[in-house]
Design an enzyme around this catalytic site. Structure first.
Site, PDB file in Angstrom:
ATOM      1  N   LYS A   4      -0.870  -2.382 -13.406  1.00 24.17           N
ATOM      2  CA  LYS A   4      -0.161  -1.319 -12.679  1.00 24.17           C
ATOM      3  C   LYS A   4      -0.073  -1.637 -11.184  1.00 24.17           C
ATOM      4  O   LYS A   4       0.997  -1.520 -10.577  1.00 24.17           O
ATOM      5  CB  LYS A   4      -0.907   0.026 -12.865  1.00 24.17           C
ATOM      6  CG  LYS A   4      -0.417   1.123 -11.937  1.00 24.17           C
ATOM      7  CD  LYS A   4      -1.131   2.440 -12.168  1.00 24.17           C
ATOM      8  CE  LYS A   4      -2.452   2.574 -11.466  1.00 24.17           C
ATOM      9  NZ  LYS A   4      -2.381   2.945 -10.036  1.00 24.17           N
ATOM     10  N   ASN A   5      -1.201  -2.021 -10.610  1.00 21.97           N
ATOM     11  CA  ASN A   5      -1.213  -2.165  -9.152  1.00 21.97           C
ATOM     12  C   ASN A   5      -0.543  -3.451  -8.668  1.00 21.97           C
ATOM     13  O   ASN A   5      -0.444  -3.691  -7.473  1.00 21.97           O
ATOM     14  CB  ASN A   5      -2.644  -2.025  -8.615  1.00 21.97           C
ATOM     15  CG  ASN A   5      -3.123  -0.586  -8.778  1.00 21.97           C
ATOM     16  OD1 ASN A   5      -2.328   0.320  -9.046  1.00 21.97           O
ATOM     17  ND2 ASN A   5      -4.426  -0.357  -8.638  1.00 21.97           N
TER      18      ASN A   5
ATOM     19  N   CYS B  20      -3.216  10.204  -7.283  1.00 17.81           N
ATOM     20  CA  CYS B  20      -4.458  10.839  -7.735  1.00 17.81           C
ATOM     21  C   CYS B  20      -5.154  11.520  -6.567  1.00 17.81           C
ATOM     22  O   CYS B  20      -5.113  11.043  -5.442  1.00 17.81           O
ATOM     23  CB  CYS B  20      -5.395   9.783  -8.312  1.00 17.81           C
ATOM     24  SG  CYS B  20      -5.049   9.356 -10.012  1.00 17.81           S
TER      25      CYS B  20
ATOM     26  N   ARG C 164      -5.908  10.564   1.723  1.00 16.64           N
ATOM     27  CA  ARG C 164      -5.376   9.194   1.623  1.00 16.64           C
ATOM     28  C   ARG C 164      -4.296   9.034   2.685  1.00 16.64           C
ATOM     29  O   ARG C 164      -3.102   9.060   2.394  1.00 16.64           O
ATOM     30  CB  ARG C 164      -4.850   8.920   0.217  1.00 16.64           C
ATOM     31  CG  ARG C 164      -5.964   8.955  -0.817  1.00 16.64           C
ATOM     32  CD  ARG C 164      -5.468   8.688  -2.213  1.00 16.64           C
ATOM     33  NE  ARG C 164      -5.229   7.269  -2.458  1.00 16.64           N
ATOM     34  CZ  ARG C 164      -4.849   6.785  -3.640  1.00 16.64           C
ATOM     35  NH1 ARG C 164      -4.653   7.603  -4.653  1.00 16.64           N
ATOM     36  NH2 ARG C 164      -4.645   5.499  -3.804  1.00 16.64           N
TER      37      ARG C 164
ATOM     38  N   ASP D 179     -11.979   1.369  -8.690  1.00 18.92           N
ATOM     39  CA  ASP D 179     -11.244   1.810  -9.880  1.00 18.92           C
ATOM     40  C   ASP D 179     -12.053   1.636 -11.165  1.00 18.92           C
ATOM     41  O   ASP D 179     -11.688   2.190 -12.205  1.00 18.92           O
ATOM     42  CB  ASP D 179      -9.919   1.039  -9.997  1.00 18.92           C
ATOM     43  CG  ASP D 179      -8.975   1.344  -8.851  1.00 18.92           C
ATOM     44  OD1 ASP D 179      -9.185   2.359  -8.162  1.00 18.92           O
ATOM     45  OD2 ASP D 179      -8.037   0.554  -8.631  1.00 18.92           O
TER      46      ASP D 179
ATOM     47  N   ARG E  78      -0.392   7.414 -16.526  1.00 15.60           N
ATOM     48  CA  ARG E  78       0.072   6.766 -15.293  1.00 15.60           C
ATOM     49  C   ARG E  78      -0.367   5.308 -15.234  1.00 15.60           C
ATOM     50  O   ARG E  78       0.273   4.499 -14.571  1.00 15.60           O
ATOM     51  CB  ARG E  78      -0.496   7.503 -14.070  1.00 15.60           C
ATOM     52  CG  ARG E  78       0.057   8.910 -13.891  1.00 15.60           C
ATOM     53  CD  ARG E  78      -0.385   9.494 -12.566  1.00 15.60           C
ATOM     54  NE  ARG E  78      -0.332   8.448 -11.573  1.00 15.60           N
ATOM     55  CZ  ARG E  78      -1.266   8.207 -10.669  1.00 15.60           C
ATOM     56  NH1 ARG E  78      -2.315   8.981 -10.597  1.00 15.60           N
ATOM     57  NH2 ARG E  78      -1.133   7.218  -9.817  1.00 15.60           N
TER      58      ARG E  78
HETATM   59  N1  EPU Z   1      -6.779   4.177   4.337  1.00 18.50           N
HETATM   60  C1  EPU Z   1      -6.638   4.749   5.577  1.00 18.50           C
HETATM   61  N2  EPU Z   1      -5.422   4.667   6.205  1.00 18.50           N
HETATM   62  C2  EPU Z   1      -4.361   4.036   5.630  1.00 18.50           C
HETATM   63  C3  EPU Z   1      -4.510   3.447   4.356  1.00 18.50           C
HETATM   64  C4  EPU Z   1      -5.759   3.534   3.722  1.00 18.50           C
HETATM   65  O1  EPU Z   1      -7.556   5.349   6.116  1.00 18.50           O
HETATM   66  O2  EPU Z   1      -3.271   3.992   6.249  1.00 18.50           O
HETATM   67  C5  EPU Z   1      -8.084   4.285   3.636  1.00 18.50           C
HETATM   68  C6  EPU Z   1      -7.978   5.126   2.364  1.00 18.50           C
HETATM   69  O3  EPU Z   1      -8.055   6.495   2.645  1.00 18.50           O
HETATM   70  C7  EPU Z   1      -9.130   4.625   1.544  1.00 18.50           C
HETATM   71  C8  EPU Z   1      -9.221   3.152   1.953  1.00 18.50           C
HETATM   72  O4  EPU Z   1      -8.470   3.024   3.155  1.00 18.50           O
HETATM   73  O5  EPU Z   1     -10.300   5.281   1.900  1.00 18.50           O
HETATM   74  C9  EPU Z   1      -8.700   2.173   0.926  1.00 18.50           C
HETATM   75  O6  EPU Z   1      -7.380   2.544   0.570  1.00 18.50           O
HETATM   76  P1  EPU Z   1      -6.246   1.464   0.195  1.00 18.50           P
HETATM   77  O7  EPU Z   1      -5.132   1.635   1.145  1.00 18.50           O
HETATM   78  O8  EPU Z   1      -6.860   0.118   0.061  1.00 18.50           O
HETATM   79  O9  EPU Z   1      -5.826   1.988  -1.250  1.00 18.50           O
HETATM   80  P2  EPU Z   1      -4.387   2.222  -1.805  1.00 18.50           P
HETATM   81  O10 EPU Z   1      -3.505   1.092  -1.413  1.00 18.50           O
HETATM   82  O11 EPU Z   1      -3.946   3.593  -1.525  1.00 18.50           O
HETATM   83  C10 EPU Z   1      -4.863   0.878  -3.993  1.00 18.50           C
HETATM   84  C11 EPU Z   1      -4.765   1.144  -5.469  1.00 18.50           C
HETATM   85  C12 EPU Z   1      -5.840   2.125  -5.877  1.00 18.50           C
HETATM   86  C13 EPU Z   1      -7.205   1.530  -5.523  1.00 18.50           C
HETATM   87  C14 EPU Z   1      -7.262   1.187  -4.023  1.00 18.50           C
HETATM   88  C15 EPU Z   1      -8.535   0.501  -3.603  1.00 18.50           C
HETATM   89  C16 EPU Z   1      -2.406   0.888  -5.887  1.00 18.50           C
HETATM   90  C17 EPU Z   1      -1.122   1.507  -6.280  1.00 18.50           C
HETATM   91  N3  EPU Z   1      -3.460   1.697  -5.770  1.00 18.50           N
HETATM   92  O12 EPU Z   1      -4.676   2.129  -3.362  1.00 18.50           O
HETATM   93  O13 EPU Z   1      -5.729   2.249  -7.283  1.00 18.50           O
HETATM   94  O14 EPU Z   1      -8.216   2.460  -5.816  1.00 18.50           O
HETATM   95  O15 EPU Z   1      -6.153   0.316  -3.691  1.00 18.50           O
HETATM   96  O16 EPU Z   1      -8.728  -0.664  -4.329  1.00 18.50           O
HETATM   97  O17 EPU Z   1      -2.479  -0.320  -5.718  1.00 18.50           O
HETATM   98  C18 EPU Z   1      -5.963   3.292  -9.373  1.00 18.50           C
HETATM   99  O18 EPU Z   1      -5.341   2.327  -9.865  1.00 18.50           O
HETATM  100  O19 EPU Z   1      -6.544   4.146 -10.070  1.00 18.50           O
HETATM  101  C19 EPU Z   1      -5.995   3.439  -7.917  1.00 18.50           C
HETATM  102  C20 EPU Z   1      -6.300   4.577  -7.305  1.00 18.50           C
END
Ligand code: EPU
Length: 418
Positions: A22-23, A116, A121, A304, A396
């Protein structure tokens, strides 16, 4: 309403092929916008998040077909540069369209993404990365307006955000000159995105390390690409076998990407063996608690996988401490696990799982994607029948959780209930 009924405490025995990630597929589908030529993406899992992504691509004017596990995107004529709130709210990764639209169209209008409920976020890092490349960002009425001619720049991330790294990569591909992203996320899905961009003719290097360099401004062409296997789905199925006992074989997944999770399951008493693209696990009747598990960016223990591994470790000799370092609110499955007899105490980022002799089947509800999968994992190790609702969360990210677990020998059925 769809429900899973799961009859637990039957040792598993079976084999399953792991779906596409997915990611990976979500940012790759966003990236198809970068070239006006057709892209063919194989190994696309049937997920609602993929459907929503395709809805956005269609909304922007792309021709999209989905046959079997192959999606074809024809983005030759884009007719729109804004995404309505209803489509944005469906998932978190819709924010990656920001970088892709800026790169292709020089402008983008969208609202804050959904996804989620894992605590706050923010997307502040995404926006400042785009600003570093020269985009102007304005917010009005809950909508974001981004526009500008992009130029290569140094982007130093204050934390290795996965989504922000992806957004920066996509926009930098169109930015004239060299962009260097430091403290980039090192997740395997970032490497998959880089490999896709290379098939389009982009010049991107360094993914998988914390420094990614992009020479932007090249004319891109179409391409054909196969999405990597989903390492979190693989962790879920390893945890399922660990929870129920028995043995299982996972096909098509690179064991090296799962080593933090397999080492925990080994410490808990499982035997895990790997070939270049299979992982097999043999789980004893009873597991033991393990040393503290702390979630961290890759190559650390994945957030995850926290919930599914916790579910497998509820019925152990001894206790296990979890420390969730990535998201503020990622223990929402705990109350549901307690309904099955688990003994778990949480305090902020810490959860202590005291092993119990047995779990009992119960009626439980998914609270989020991975939390929902964790309840299925726990139910496989619980005496009697469990009913799991809230399958919309699970759909999802898992193309066919019930079918895959049944292939591993689980007694699980998906039913429609009124
Ligand atoms: N963060 C910030 N500011 C930002 C962006 C992120 O403070 O502008 C913080 C977030 O709040 C969080 C941390 O940085 O505390 C890490 O977030 P990240 O941006 O790395 O996560 P994401 O890109 O929103 C992806 C995956 C998630 C997975 C995380 C961490 C996708 C679509 N989603 O999310 O996947 O948990 O990386 O590995 O790639 C899942 O598949 O169940 C899922 C939630």
């Amino acid at each position: 309403m769809s429900v899973f009924t799961i009859e637990g405490c039957h040792p598993l025995s079976g084999s399953v092929a792991i779906q596409g990630a997915k990611n990976s597929v979500l940012p790759i589908l966003c990236a198809t916008l970068l070239s006006p030529e057709t892209c063919v993406i194989h190994n696309c899992p049937r997920l609602t998040d993929v459907e929503h992504t395709l809805d956005i691509l269609r909304h922007l004017g792309c021709q999209v077909t989905w046959e079997g596990d192959t999606v074809t995107v024809g983005p030759s004529k884009l007719t729109c540069c804004s995404i309505p709130d209803t489509l944005m709210r469906e998932m978190r990764s819709s924010v990656i369209f920001l970088g892709a639209m800026l790169a292709r169209l020089g402008q983008a209008e969208l609202s804050y993404p959904g996804g989620c409920e894992l605590g706050p976020r923010p997307i502040d890092l995404h926006l400042s990365a785009l600003q570093s490349l020269g985009a102007e960002v304005r917010e009005a009425g809950g909508r974001l307006f981004c526009a500008g001619r992009l130029t290569g720049a140094d982007i130093a991330l204050s934390l290795p955000s996965v989504g922000c790294t992806e957004n920066a990569m996509l926009s930098a591909v169109a930015a004239e000159g060299v962009t260097t992203i430091t403290n980039a996320a090192r997740e395997p899905e970032i490497v998959d995105l880089q490999n896709f961009l290379l098939t389009l003719g982009a010049d991107v290097r360094g993914a998988g390390s914390s420094v990614i360099t992009i020479r932007g401004g090249k004319t891109l062409h179409g391409g054909e690409y196969t999405v990597m296997a989903d390492r979190i789905v693989a962790c879920t199925y390893l945890s399922a076998v660990a929870s129920a006992g028995g043995e299982g074989n996972l096909r098509g997944v690179d064991w090296r990407l799962l080593s933090t999770v397999t080492s925990v399951l080994t410490e808990a008493g499982c035997r895990v063996e790997s070939t270049p693209d299979t992982i097999s696990i043999i789980a004893p009747r009873r597991l033991r608690g393990v040393r503290p598990i702390r979630t961290a960016p890759y190559p650390g223990f994945p957030t995850d996988a926290q919930a599914v591994v916790m579910a497998a470790l509820c019925k152990t000799d001894g206790a296990t401490v979890f420390v969730e370092n990535m998201f503020d609110s990622r223990y929402r499955h705990v109350d549901e696990l307690k309904r099955m007899g688990a003994d778990i105490r949480t305090d902020g980022r810490v959860a202590v799982v005291y092993g119990v002799p047995r779990l009992y089947g119960a009626k439980v509800r998914s609270t989020d994607l991975r939390g929902g999968a964790a309840l299925a994992v726990a139910a496989l190790g619980a005496e009697g029948e469990s009913t799991l609702t809230g399958l919309g969360h699970i759909d999802r990210g898992y193309a066919d959780l019930a079918g895959d677990l049944a292939a591993l020998g689980a007694k699980i059925v998906r039913k429609e209930e009124k």
